[in-house]
Design an enzyme around this catalytic site. Structure first.
Site, PDB file in Angstrom:
ATOM      1  N   TYR A 254       0.809  -1.223   0.000  1.00  0.00           N
ATOM      2  CA  TYR A 254       0.000   0.000   0.000  1.00  0.00           C
ATOM      3  C   TYR A 254       0.836   1.264   0.000  1.00  0.00           C
ATOM      4  CZ  TYR A 254      -4.480  -2.229   0.256  1.00  0.00           C
ATOM      5  OH  TYR A 254      -5.599  -2.931  -0.067  1.00  0.00           O
TER       6      TYR A 254
ATOM      7  N   LYS B  34       6.462   9.435  14.096  1.00  0.00           N
ATOM      8  CA  LYS B  34       5.463   8.606  13.406  1.00  0.00           C
ATOM      9  C   LYS B  34       4.674   7.763  14.425  1.00  0.00           C
ATOM     10  CE  LYS B  34       3.378   5.508  10.925  1.00  0.00           C
ATOM     11  NZ  LYS B  34       2.441   5.583   9.841  1.00  0.00           N
TER      12      LYS B  34
ATOM     13  N   LYS C  55     -21.337   2.935  16.605  1.00  0.00           N
ATOM     14  CA  LYS C  55     -20.625   4.015  15.908  1.00  0.00           C
ATOM     15  C   LYS C  55     -21.477   5.278  15.786  1.00  0.00           C
ATOM     16  CE  LYS C  55     -17.074   3.679  14.267  1.00  0.00           C
ATOM     17  NZ  LYS C  55     -15.727   3.913  14.861  1.00  0.00           N
TER      18      LYS C  55
ATOM     19  N   CYS D 144      -2.107   0.170  12.315  1.00  0.00           N
ATOM     20  CA  CYS D 144      -1.407   1.420  12.623  1.00  0.00           C
ATOM     21  C   CYS D 144      -1.684   1.877  14.043  1.00  0.00           C
ATOM     22  CB  CYS D 144      -1.785   2.470  11.598  1.00  0.00           C
ATOM     23  SG  CYS D 144      -1.522   1.862   9.925  1.00  0.00           S
TER      24      CYS D 144
ATOM     25  N   TYR E 231     -12.420  -2.795   9.970  1.00  0.00           N
ATOM     26  CA  TYR E 231     -11.891  -2.038  11.112  1.00  0.00           C
ATOM     27  C   TYR E 231     -12.374  -0.598  11.141  1.00  0.00           C
ATOM     28  CZ  TYR E 231      -8.330   0.722   8.646  1.00  0.00           C
ATOM     29  OH  TYR E 231      -7.688   1.633   7.850  1.00  0.00           O
ATOM     30  N   LYS E 232     -12.860  -0.113   9.999  1.00  0.00           N
ATOM     31  CA  LYS E 232     -13.524   1.204   9.984  1.00  0.00           C
ATOM     32  C   LYS E 232     -14.448   1.263   8.779  1.00  0.00           C
ATOM     33  CE  LYS E 232     -10.014   4.046   7.686  1.00  0.00           C
ATOM     34  NZ  LYS E 232      -9.169   5.208   7.843  1.00  0.00           N
TER      35      LYS E 232
ATOM     36  N   THR F 157       7.318   1.445   9.053  1.00  0.00           N
ATOM     37  CA  THR F 157       7.188   1.909  10.441  1.00  0.00           C
ATOM     38  C   THR F 157       8.074   1.032  11.328  1.00  0.00           C
ATOM     39  OG1 THR F 157       4.932   2.553   9.962  1.00  0.00           O
ATOM     40  CG2 THR F 157       5.522   2.337  12.282  1.00  0.00           C
TER      41      THR F 157
HETATM   42  N1  SAJ Z   1     -11.410   5.261  15.578  1.00  0.00           N
HETATM   43  C1  SAJ Z   1     -12.233   5.460  16.692  1.00  0.00           C
HETATM   44  N2  SAJ Z   1     -12.542   6.735  17.058  1.00  0.00           N
HETATM   45  C2  SAJ Z   1     -12.067   7.823  16.377  1.00  0.00           C
HETATM   46  C3  SAJ Z   1     -11.242   7.617  15.248  1.00  0.00           C
HETATM   47  C4  SAJ Z   1     -10.921   6.322  14.865  1.00  0.00           C
HETATM   48  O1  SAJ Z   1     -12.680   4.509  17.350  1.00  0.00           O
HETATM   49  O2  SAJ Z   1     -12.396   8.950  16.774  1.00  0.00           O
HETATM   50  C5  SAJ Z   1     -10.998   3.888  15.191  1.00  0.00           C
HETATM   51  C6  SAJ Z   1     -11.454   3.469  13.795  1.00  0.00           C
HETATM   52  O3  SAJ Z   1     -12.777   2.972  13.798  1.00  0.00           O
HETATM   53  C7  SAJ Z   1     -10.428   2.398  13.469  1.00  0.00           C
HETATM   54  C8  SAJ Z   1      -9.150   2.928  14.127  1.00  0.00           C
HETATM   55  O4  SAJ Z   1      -9.586   3.857  15.111  1.00  0.00           O
HETATM   56  O5  SAJ Z   1     -10.754   1.160  14.073  1.00  0.00           O
HETATM   57  C9  SAJ Z   1      -8.139   3.551  13.166  1.00  0.00           C
HETATM   58  O6  SAJ Z   1      -8.762   4.375  12.201  1.00  0.00           O
HETATM   59  P1  SAJ Z   1      -8.169   5.747  11.598  1.00  0.00           P
HETATM   60  O7  SAJ Z   1      -8.996   6.174  10.469  1.00  0.00           O
HETATM   61  O8  SAJ Z   1      -8.022   6.752  12.687  1.00  0.00           O
HETATM   62  O9  SAJ Z   1      -6.686   5.414  11.171  1.00  0.00           O
HETATM   63  P2  SAJ Z   1      -5.960   4.382  10.156  1.00  0.00           P
HETATM   64  O10 SAJ Z   1      -5.408   3.275  10.981  1.00  0.00           O
HETATM   65  O11 SAJ Z   1      -6.796   4.033   8.965  1.00  0.00           O
HETATM   66  O12 SAJ Z   1      -4.753   5.325   9.629  1.00  0.00           O
HETATM   67  C10 SAJ Z   1      -3.830   5.914  10.567  1.00  0.00           C
HETATM   68  C11 SAJ Z   1      -3.669   7.382  10.247  1.00  0.00           C
HETATM   69  N3  SAJ Z   1      -3.001   8.041  11.355  1.00  0.00           N
HETATM   70  C12 SAJ Z   1      -3.492   9.126  11.956  1.00  0.00           C
HETATM   71  O13 SAJ Z   1      -4.548   9.659  11.647  1.00  0.00           O
HETATM   72  C13 SAJ Z   1      -2.664   9.697  13.080  1.00  0.00           C
HETATM   73  C14 SAJ Z   1      -2.892   7.563   8.953  1.00  0.00           C
HETATM   74  O14 SAJ Z   1      -2.586   8.922   8.705  1.00  0.00           O
HETATM   75  C15 SAJ Z   1      -1.588   6.771   8.995  1.00  0.00           C
HETATM   76  O15 SAJ Z   1      -0.929   6.824   7.745  1.00  0.00           O
HETATM   77  C16 SAJ Z   1      -1.912   5.316   9.277  1.00  0.00           C
HETATM   78  O16 SAJ Z   1      -2.608   5.226  10.526  1.00  0.00           O
HETATM   79  C17 SAJ Z   1      -0.584   4.575   9.333  1.00  0.00           C
HETATM   80  O17 SAJ Z   1      -0.201   3.988   8.304  1.00  0.00           O
HETATM   81  O18 SAJ Z   1       0.116   4.665  10.327  1.00  0.00           O
END
Ligand code: SAJ
Length: 427
Positions: free
Chosen positions: A13, A205, A399, A259, A314-315, A120
């Site tokens: 990715y 990071k 959610k 992540c 997961y989301k 990472t």
């Molecule tokens: N989630 C919650 N509550 C929130 C926000 C998210 O429960 O308020 C949950 C989501 O449902 C999911 C998880 O957290 O299960 C992660 O979702 P996400 O959209 O926040 O993040 P990722 O894992 O898809 O992507 C993150 C991002 N990091 C940040 O926003 C700090 C992205 O920028 C990074 O590139 C990625 O991790 C990575 O590769 O590290």
């Protein structure tokens, strides 16, 4: 720029979009992967992953002769390592791929090359693992070759936009290494490029994702406290967020993906005694699937009741079920002996080893619809069918994404778990 040959190790990715982006701006790019299907596909101008706009970009670059793939590295001016760093059962980082990728490029290195790790990695990996491997091969990182860490920060679905627009952090093993690596990314990055040391880049990071994880744990804990004290947690979050310097996150059934859920452990493994908040946040978020199941059990007449489980990823609006808290909720409900109808319009049957139902099949005879993912499809549901197919419809929305119109469906979200609020003021 005379440095125009690039070798990208790892075509996942991050590696594949990065390789395609460099090819687009004129670099002569070779992508390397151990997965022969990925290599063959790329050489035909096709992609093996899903990402908005990537198919077209790869096709153009392959047809223009600027992008190709091989199973082992080639000589280049710059090497980018973008391989996975999975975690072991004890959550420590498994650096096997980073190490093997570093060893694989060694025979192709020449004086003046730049080596960049995007994977990472735990703090100090560039200094303590990658640099020594290069030194063992006779190189002096920072002198005859340059070595840097450039963590990726893109969000799936927006990778091609964020690769260009996001600020990049470039951590060199020394200053000249950071500068050399920055020159490479300047060929397409429009965002700022911040130069620093390798260890600060590694740690920043990890802290970005830890920040999110800890903040999500804070509101998940608020939900548990509010359930005990009969408070509407969602209203509290909304009210508190009117403060100009407060940004409470959104609670949910847990935190998934590699992540947010993994990165904090890469810090914990290096400083376990100091990582108190970090470790507790992980514990709180990991406890959410069990909390959700506990609440579902309170809503159901008995253990034989059928639950229609909506959303496995997961989301919302992604198709990735790995490390998804919804999968943990599913296993826990199965262990409780509940009958389940499992529905997720974003997941293909071959991705899972259990039966996926249609909307109608899932809700048929169910006592409760349990929403675990905020897919767009769930925001408006066919309420007539819910009333028609379910006994006494209850919808538990972890959610807070479903908007119902019918009063015939009992709606519960994390704000209404045990709240005895007598009135709601419209904002
Ligand atoms: N989630 C919650 N509550 C929130 C926000 C998210 O429960 O308020 C949950 C989501 O449902 C999911 C998880 O957290 O299960 C992660 O979702 P996400 O959209 O926040 O993040 P990722 O894992 O898809 O992507 C993150 C991002 N990091 C940040 O926003 C700090 C992205 O920028 C990074 O590139 C990625 O991790 C990575 O590769 O590290």
């Amino acid at each position: 720029m005379d440095n125009n040959k690039l070798c990208v190790v790892g075509l996942g990715y991050i590696g594949l979009p990065t390789a395609a982006m460099f090819a687009k701006v004129g670099w002569d790019v070779t992508g390397v992967d151990v997965n022969s299907t990925a290599v063959e596909k790329l050489n035909r101008g096709e992609i093996h992953i899903e990402e908005v706009g990537l198919g077209e970009l790869v096709k153009e670059s392959v047809e223009a002769g600027r992008l190709k793939a091989t199973l082992s590295p080639v000589e280049a001016d710059c090497f980018i390592i973008a391989v996975p760093t999975p975690h072991r059962a004890d959550h420590t980082a498994d650096l096997t791929y980073v190490e093997s990728a570093t060893k694989a490029i060694v025979p192709f290195l020449k004086d003046g090359n730049t080596v960049i790790v995007e994977s990472t990695i735990p703090p100090r990996t560039i200094d303590d693992v990658v640099a020594p491997l290069l030194a063992e091969a006779g190189w002096k990182p920072g002198e005859d070759i340059y070595l840097a860490h450039c963590p990726e920060r893109v969000l799936r679905g927006r990778i091609l936009i964020e690769l260009i627009e996001n600020t990049r952090i470039l951590g060199g093993i020394n200053e000249i290494s950071a500068q050399k690596a920055a020159d490479v990314y300047r060929s397409f990055v429009a965002g700022d490029i911040l130069l620093t040391s390798a260890v600060s880049a590694e740690m920043s990071k990890l802290m970005e994702n830890t920040y999110r994880d800890v903040n999500i744990a804070l509101v998940n804990e608020l939900v548990k406290i509010s359930e005990k004290l009969k408070i509407d947690a969602l209203e509290v979050i909304q009210l508190a967020n009117h403060h100009p310097r407060v940004n409470l996150h959104l609670p949910g059934p847990g935190v998934g993906d590699h992540c947010l859920a993994d990165d904090p452990y890469f810090i914990i493994e290096k400083a376990p005694e100091q990582s108190v908040l970090n470790s507790n946040a992980r514990r709180i978020n990991n406890s959410m699937p069990a909390f959700v199941v506990e609440q579902v059990k309170r809503l159901l007449p008995d253990n034989n009741s059928k639950v229609a489980l909506f959303g496995l990823t997961y989301k919302g609006n992604v198709n990735d079920v790995q490390e998804s808290p919804a999968m943990d909720v599913l296993s826990l409900l199965q262990a409780e002996g509940n009958k389940l109808g499992i529905h997720d319009p974003h997941v293909q049957q071959e991705q899972v080893n259990f039966y996926l139902s249609s909307f109608e099949e899932a809700i048929q005879g169910a006592e409760c619809v349990l929403v675990l993912t905020d897919h767009d499809e769930f925001k408006k549901l066919d309420e007539e069918k819910l009333v028609q197919f379910m006994k006494e419809p209850i919808l538990f929305d972890t959610k807070n994404c479903v908007r119902l119109e019918s009063n015939d469906i009992q709606y519960i979200n994390f704000g209404k778990l045990n709240s005895n609020k007598v009135f709601t003021l419209e904002s």
